[in-house]
Scaffold this motif. Sequence first.
Motif, PDB file in Angstrom:
ATOM      1  N   TYR A 191       0.856  -1.260   0.039  1.00  0.00           N
ATOM      2  CA  TYR A 191      -0.001  -0.080   0.123  1.00  0.00           C
ATOM      3  C   TYR A 191       0.777   1.466   0.086  1.00  0.00           C
ATOM      4  O   TYR A 191       0.541   2.179  -0.647  1.00  0.00           O
ATOM      5  CB  TYR A 191      -1.050  -0.071   1.253  1.00  0.00           C
ATOM      6  CG  TYR A 191      -2.121  -1.081   1.117  1.00  0.00           C
ATOM      7  CD1 TYR A 191      -2.904  -0.885   0.055  1.00  0.00           C
ATOM      8  CD2 TYR A 191      -2.150  -1.838   2.011  1.00  0.00           C
ATOM      9  CE1 TYR A 191      -3.918  -1.829  -0.051  1.00  0.00           C
ATOM     10  CE2 TYR A 191      -3.327  -2.824   1.810  1.00  0.00           C
ATOM     11  CZ  TYR A 191      -4.196  -2.878   0.925  1.00  0.00           C
ATOM     12  OH  TYR A 191      -5.164  -3.714   0.909  1.00  0.00           O
ATOM     13  N   TRP A 471      -7.285   7.278   8.298  1.00  0.00           N
ATOM     14  CA  TRP A 471      -7.346   6.632   7.199  1.00  0.00           C
ATOM     15  C   TRP A 471      -8.202   7.419   6.277  1.00  0.00           C
ATOM     16  O   TRP A 471      -8.006   7.052   4.757  1.00  0.00           O
ATOM     17  CB  TRP A 471      -7.962   5.199   7.422  1.00  0.00           C
ATOM     18  CG  TRP A 471      -9.496   5.130   7.832  1.00  0.00           C
ATOM     19  CD1 TRP A 471      -9.806   4.931   9.018  1.00  0.00           C
ATOM     20  CD2 TRP A 471     -10.629   5.123   7.056  1.00  0.00           C
ATOM     21  NE1 TRP A 471     -11.289   5.122   8.993  1.00  0.00           N
ATOM     22  CE2 TRP A 471     -11.499   5.030   7.733  1.00  0.00           C
ATOM     23  CE3 TRP A 471     -10.702   5.032   5.401  1.00  0.00           C
ATOM     24  CZ2 TRP A 471     -12.862   4.961   7.242  1.00  0.00           C
ATOM     25  CZ3 TRP A 471     -12.028   5.003   5.089  1.00  0.00           C
ATOM     26  CH2 TRP A 471     -13.098   5.242   5.881  1.00  0.00           C
ATOM     27  N   TRP A 472      -9.085   7.900   6.458  1.00  0.00           N
ATOM     28  CA  TRP A 472     -10.021   8.700   5.434  1.00  0.00           C
ATOM     29  C   TRP A 472      -9.217   9.761   4.982  1.00  0.00           C
ATOM     30  O   TRP A 472      -9.669   9.991   3.670  1.00  0.00           O
ATOM     31  CB  TRP A 472     -11.312   8.856   6.013  1.00  0.00           C
ATOM     32  CG  TRP A 472     -11.504   9.706   7.393  1.00  0.00           C
ATOM     33  CD1 TRP A 472     -11.038   9.521   8.529  1.00  0.00           C
ATOM     34  CD2 TRP A 472     -11.216  11.407   7.302  1.00  0.00           C
ATOM     35  NE1 TRP A 472     -11.054  10.590   9.434  1.00  0.00           N
ATOM     36  CE2 TRP A 472     -11.082  11.645   8.849  1.00  0.00           C
ATOM     37  CE3 TRP A 472     -11.068  12.195   6.375  1.00  0.00           C
ATOM     38  CZ2 TRP A 472     -10.862  12.973   9.101  1.00  0.00           C
ATOM     39  CZ3 TRP A 472     -10.984  13.759   6.647  1.00  0.00           C
ATOM     40  CH2 TRP A 472     -10.720  13.743   8.046  1.00  0.00           C
ATOM     41  N   LEU A 474      -6.079  10.181   4.487  1.00  0.00           N
ATOM     42  CA  LEU A 474      -5.141   9.338   3.498  1.00  0.00           C
ATOM     43  C   LEU A 474      -5.851   9.087   2.333  1.00  0.00           C
ATOM     44  O   LEU A 474      -5.222   9.188   1.144  1.00  0.00           O
ATOM     45  CB  LEU A 474      -4.407   8.220   4.335  1.00  0.00           C
ATOM     46  CG  LEU A 474      -3.081   7.753   3.239  1.00  0.00           C
ATOM     47  CD1 LEU A 474      -2.134   8.867   3.005  1.00  0.00           C
ATOM     48  CD2 LEU A 474      -2.687   6.539   3.843  1.00  0.00           C
ATOM     49  N   GLY A 475      -7.128   8.464   2.486  1.00  0.00           N
ATOM     50  CA  GLY A 475      -7.727   8.209   1.481  1.00  0.00           C
ATOM     51  C   GLY A 475      -8.354   9.230   0.487  1.00  0.00           C
ATOM     52  O   GLY A 475      -8.014   9.396  -0.936  1.00  0.00           O
ATOM     53  N   TRP A 478      -5.245  10.513  -1.375  1.00  0.00           N
ATOM     54  CA  TRP A 478      -4.714   9.500  -2.515  1.00  0.00           C
ATOM     55  C   TRP A 478      -5.589   9.718  -3.596  1.00  0.00           C
ATOM     56  O   TRP A 478      -5.444   9.715  -4.664  1.00  0.00           O
ATOM     57  CB  TRP A 478      -4.712   8.240  -1.949  1.00  0.00           C
ATOM     58  CG  TRP A 478      -4.087   7.111  -2.586  1.00  0.00           C
ATOM     59  CD1 TRP A 478      -3.587   7.345  -3.861  1.00  0.00           C
ATOM     60  CD2 TRP A 478      -3.708   5.776  -1.999  1.00  0.00           C
ATOM     61  NE1 TRP A 478      -2.932   6.186  -4.375  1.00  0.00           N
ATOM     62  CE2 TRP A 478      -3.109   5.229  -2.991  1.00  0.00           C
ATOM     63  CE3 TRP A 478      -3.847   5.187  -0.541  1.00  0.00           C
ATOM     64  CZ2 TRP A 478      -2.271   3.790  -2.875  1.00  0.00           C
ATOM     65  CZ3 TRP A 478      -3.253   3.963  -0.488  1.00  0.00           C
ATOM     66  CH2 TRP A 478      -2.447   3.337  -1.636  1.00  0.00           C
ATOM     67  N   ALA A 479      -6.737   9.812  -3.385  1.00  0.00           N
ATOM     68  CA  ALA A 479      -7.904   9.952  -4.524  1.00  0.00           C
ATOM     69  C   ALA A 479      -7.687  11.373  -5.051  1.00  0.00           C
ATOM     70  O   ALA A 479      -7.768  11.345  -6.396  1.00  0.00           O
ATOM     71  CB  ALA A 479      -9.307  10.341  -3.700  1.00  0.00           C
ATOM     72  N   LEU A 482      -4.725  10.962  -7.520  1.00  0.00           N
ATOM     73  CA  LEU A 482      -5.137   9.920  -8.687  1.00  0.00           C
ATOM     74  C   LEU A 482      -6.216  10.981  -9.662  1.00  0.00           C
ATOM     75  O   LEU A 482      -6.002  10.796 -10.863  1.00  0.00           O
ATOM     76  CB  LEU A 482      -5.756   8.602  -8.283  1.00  0.00           C
ATOM     77  CG  LEU A 482      -4.897   7.775  -7.683  1.00  0.00           C
ATOM     78  CD1 LEU A 482      -5.644   6.553  -7.127  1.00  0.00           C
ATOM     79  CD2 LEU A 482      -3.630   7.407  -8.526  1.00  0.00           C
TER      80      LEU A 482
ATOM     81  N   LYS B   8      -8.093   0.207   4.015  1.00  0.00           N
ATOM     82  CA  LYS B   8      -9.298   1.309   4.024  1.00  0.00           C
ATOM     83  C   LYS B   8      -9.221   2.406   3.240  1.00  0.00           C
ATOM     84  O   LYS B   8     -10.029   2.743   2.392  1.00  0.00           O
ATOM     85  CB  LYS B   8      -9.915   1.393   5.428  1.00  0.00           C
ATOM     86  CG  LYS B   8     -10.818   0.252   5.962  1.00  0.00           C
ATOM     87  CD  LYS B   8     -10.672   0.377   7.784  1.00  0.00           C
ATOM     88  CE  LYS B   8     -11.456   1.506   8.030  1.00  0.00           C
ATOM     89  NZ  LYS B   8     -11.398   1.496   9.543  1.00  0.00           N
ATOM     90  N   SER B   9      -7.927   3.133   3.399  1.00  0.00           N
ATOM     91  CA  SER B   9      -7.357   4.161   2.534  1.00  0.00           C
ATOM     92  C   SER B   9      -7.376   3.920   1.041  1.00  0.00           C
ATOM     93  O   SER B   9      -8.190   4.637   0.234  1.00  0.00           O
ATOM     94  CB  SER B   9      -6.196   4.717   3.076  1.00  0.00           C
ATOM     95  OG  SER B   9      -5.958   5.274   4.379  1.00  0.00           O
ATOM     96  N   ALA B  10      -7.137   3.020   0.810  1.00  0.00           N
ATOM     97  CA  ALA B  10      -6.792   2.467  -0.679  1.00  0.00           C
ATOM     98  C   ALA B  10      -8.173   2.360  -1.306  1.00  0.00           C
ATOM     99  O   ALA B  10      -8.506   2.753  -2.338  1.00  0.00           O
ATOM    100  CB  ALA B  10      -6.053   1.287  -0.764  1.00  0.00           C
ATOM    101  N   PHE B  11      -9.077   1.686  -0.467  1.00  0.00           N
ATOM    102  CA  PHE B  11     -10.501   1.386  -1.022  1.00  0.00           C
ATOM    103  C   PHE B  11     -11.176   2.643  -1.212  1.00  0.00           C
ATOM    104  O   PHE B  11     -11.858   2.809  -2.055  1.00  0.00           O
ATOM    105  CB  PHE B  11     -11.141   0.265  -0.360  1.00  0.00           C
ATOM    106  CG  PHE B  11     -10.837  -1.008  -0.523  1.00  0.00           C
ATOM    107  CD1 PHE B  11     -10.914  -1.509  -2.011  1.00  0.00           C
ATOM    108  CD2 PHE B  11     -10.207  -1.771   0.415  1.00  0.00           C
ATOM    109  CE1 PHE B  11     -10.769  -3.060  -2.117  1.00  0.00           C
ATOM    110  CE2 PHE B  11     -10.000  -3.344  -0.001  1.00  0.00           C
ATOM    111  CZ  PHE B  11      -9.925  -3.544  -1.239  1.00  0.00           C
ATOM    112  N   LEU B  12     -10.975   3.516  -0.317  1.00  0.00           N
ATOM    113  CA  LEU B  12     -11.639   4.884  -0.412  1.00  0.00           C
ATOM    114  C   LEU B  12     -11.251   5.647  -1.623  1.00  0.00           C
ATOM    115  O   LEU B  12     -11.974   6.142  -2.400  1.00  0.00           O
ATOM    116  CB  LEU B  12     -11.438   5.469   0.980  1.00  0.00           C
ATOM    117  CG  LEU B  12     -11.950   7.012   1.014  1.00  0.00           C
ATOM    118  CD1 LEU B  12     -13.578   7.039   0.881  1.00  0.00           C
ATOM    119  CD2 LEU B  12     -11.572   7.916   2.195  1.00  0.00           C
ATOM    120  N   ALA B  13      -9.883   5.483  -1.888  1.00  0.00           N
ATOM    121  CA  ALA B  13      -9.167   6.179  -2.996  1.00  0.00           C
ATOM    122  C   ALA B  13      -9.675   5.800  -4.273  1.00  0.00           C
ATOM    123  O   ALA B  13     -10.358   6.488  -5.168  1.00  0.00           O
ATOM    124  CB  ALA B  13      -7.801   6.275  -2.832  1.00  0.00           C
TER     125      ALA B  13
END
Lengths: 500, 356
Positions: A191, A471-472, A474-475, A478-479, A482, B8-13
């Motif tokens: 990851y 986590w959210w 970072l998500g 990351w989004a 991308l 979870k971060s990866a899935f959210l992204a």
Amino acid sequence: MVFNSYTFVVFFAIVLFLHYLPLAWRTKKINLLLASYLFYALWNPPFILLLWLSTVVDYQMARLIWQEQRPARRKMLLTVSLVLNLGMLSYFKYGGFLLENFTAILSAMGVTFQAARPDIILPVGISFYTFVTLSYTLDVYRKKFAPEPSFLNFALFVTYFPHLVAGPIVRPEDLIPQFKTPRQATARQIYQGLFLLSLGLFMKVTVADGLLADTADLIFGLPFPVRTLDAWIGVLAFSGQIFCDFAGYSTCAIGASLCLGITLPDNFRYPYAAVGFSDFWRRWHITLSTWLRDYLYIPLGGNRKGRPRTYVNLMLTMLLGGLWHGASWTFVVWGALHGLFLCIERLIRDGLDRTRRRRTAAHQEGALSEGTVISRAALGPALSLRGRSGQFLLALLTLFLVNITWVFFRATTFKGAGLLLLSMFGVIPNGAPMLTTTAILTVGLVTVGIIVCHWRMRNSSLERLMERLPWWALGMVWAILLISLVLAQKSTSSFIYFQF
Amino acid sequence: MNQISFRKSAFLAVFLVVAFVAGWEGYWRSQNYELAFNDDESLWSYYRSQVYESSPARPVVIGSSRIKFDLDQNTWEQITGKKPIQLSLVGTSPRPLLTDLGNDPNFRGILLVDVTEPLFFTPDGAFPEKQATRRVKAYPNWSLSQQISFRMNRVLESNLLFLDEEGLSLPALISRLPIQDRPGVWPGPRFPLAWSLNRFDRQTAMTRAFLRDTVMQNQVKAVWNDVREHSPKQAVDGPLLEAILNSVKKSVDQIRTRGGQVVFIRTPSDGPMNIGENLGFPRSKYWDRLLSHTGCRGIYFSDYPELSRFRCPEWSHLTPRDAIPFTRSLIPILEQKTGWKIARHSATPPLVSSTL
């Protein structure tokens, strides 16, 4: 092959798939080696022969050097390796440059000599893999370690695709030990690696190519002077572009390698928050600066042979560092400026040290005699240079000077560099306005963003930041990386450092 | 952060990215945005690599935008059995391409050169010349890796509207922000979004939206006025023109020596654009001299009623509908001028406009 291509996406997916099949470690290493050759060959297949030559010769030479006890013969074997490696580098990278200067010298002496223009293609990454193999042979010669018995491990060390064409410039101790035992990334490393790949691509595709390259190309491509604002914005655009391009490549390389369970050394540590030039070189292209330090500066005597010699060594190291980047006198001047700034910084630091020592002595004396001394330098009543604000100002001063040096790095001629510098400092007052408001705002915002980011992160690391973020968050980050990549769209342009 | 949190971060992204892409693509589909291919280095290089297959039925075409709009490749294919190799570059001078083909010892084919005088006779080092030179220089470095990426990209671009670099990429979106420009700065031509599109065969065509919308047509006319205002007031002349003509002749001679042939074509322009071009680049001084200097044959649209009966909605290019009869009329004229056998005997003229 470049990281910012669809070809790499497919290539990397296949490499990962093969790497996580239940195969023997030796088979996986062979897969990685073949993949690395393919990675290189997809640019220009014939040049893979040079890579093989360099690999085989250095592997054999290191073994012979290790076995040989007679100093003269060891030196001769080392010379053979150096001549071969540096000879190839000189021919492909500096052949045209040397011929051009030779012709110019003859012409200055009144001798008419018209050499045929050499049509030499520079093999991508030759400066990088030459330094990688050189460090191995030199370390074996110095008996730092025994030569690697496994040709497979050595070949993979030289050729491993993430670092092959634009670094980080790995040392044997960075990589070879990792090839000795089976490596498999943990889910967490995968990851992290994928996040680093996304970040590196964002830096390259979105920021360097999408937001900054056009402005830098426009301003550096003009044959006439521009307004002071335009000149500065052009230089700042290049400053951001070269960082995001090169650090983006390194980040991709580190991320791709991490997905395979193999760690590569850091190459950048928020260089635009550097306070002084020695700090800058501890943060910018770290693997090159440490290579130059260990294999050039220190062997030249470093700072062990007196103060004047230290400055000479610094200048020589930076001049050659400049020439490593490209076969042009503008690169030499870029290196010379860095050497000069390093020397000046050293002079100031030595001076301050002496003053501090004198003051300490005086303080001790004064304490004995109950006198008073000023113990800290300050810019103003409330602005100590050692305080955070003072350090920030020094970082901005460093960045200012670094930007001056970038002019010589990017300009293709001294005339172009001169015009731009004169425009930057308002010496030519009536330059043309060239940049749109949108371009100025874009470069301005990106520059401020880079400075803020570097300043806030200068004593931290991305790993620590990732640990701290929920986590959210970072998500989301990351989004955003991308999505901006998707929006910036495909960009298969080469990385700037490929040409070095 | 532990491993589960990273997951979870990866899935959210991934979820957010997929949602964004779907929404973005859906939005442009709802706006009736038309599918197009990016006219980039790879697409150009793909056709550049085919120049060795050229024949009278499959000529290599170089020029500026006009021939990309005006020569309907589907019509050409229906008449000759093959599509031309379209290498023209929008907004550039074809001279660097001509030089490149002249210097290529393996090119001995048939070359049609479209002449838009303000671009064709641009001095070396000017923007239109530099842009074409850049494309020419990129071709020898078109690596295997880029060729593979190009093939994958072709699949993606055939299906996704938003992969339109010129219209919908981040830099393009930023450049269209309504921000006032500084006085004295010309940002370059700013065409309305989606006024034309480029197909995989490098055919350029006006979009349906453009053909329907006179406001958009007027916007493009305003762009041409803007371009004219920011172009050099004086056309090249004297030794500079002589040098250009000599360099063109050199390339033409190189191609002819190897058995190739070159024909110049002047495609239609209309309204004030045509008047301005005639005033700035009088035919006798530029076009006629180009033909006499090089000894090549040329087709000037206004010499032929069947080529000059069309109107350009924005003064410079033909509509996709008009490009069909234009192409149909051009082929016999080319045959007559050159003696080439271009059309197939069984060829039937197309009835409808080409599609993507």
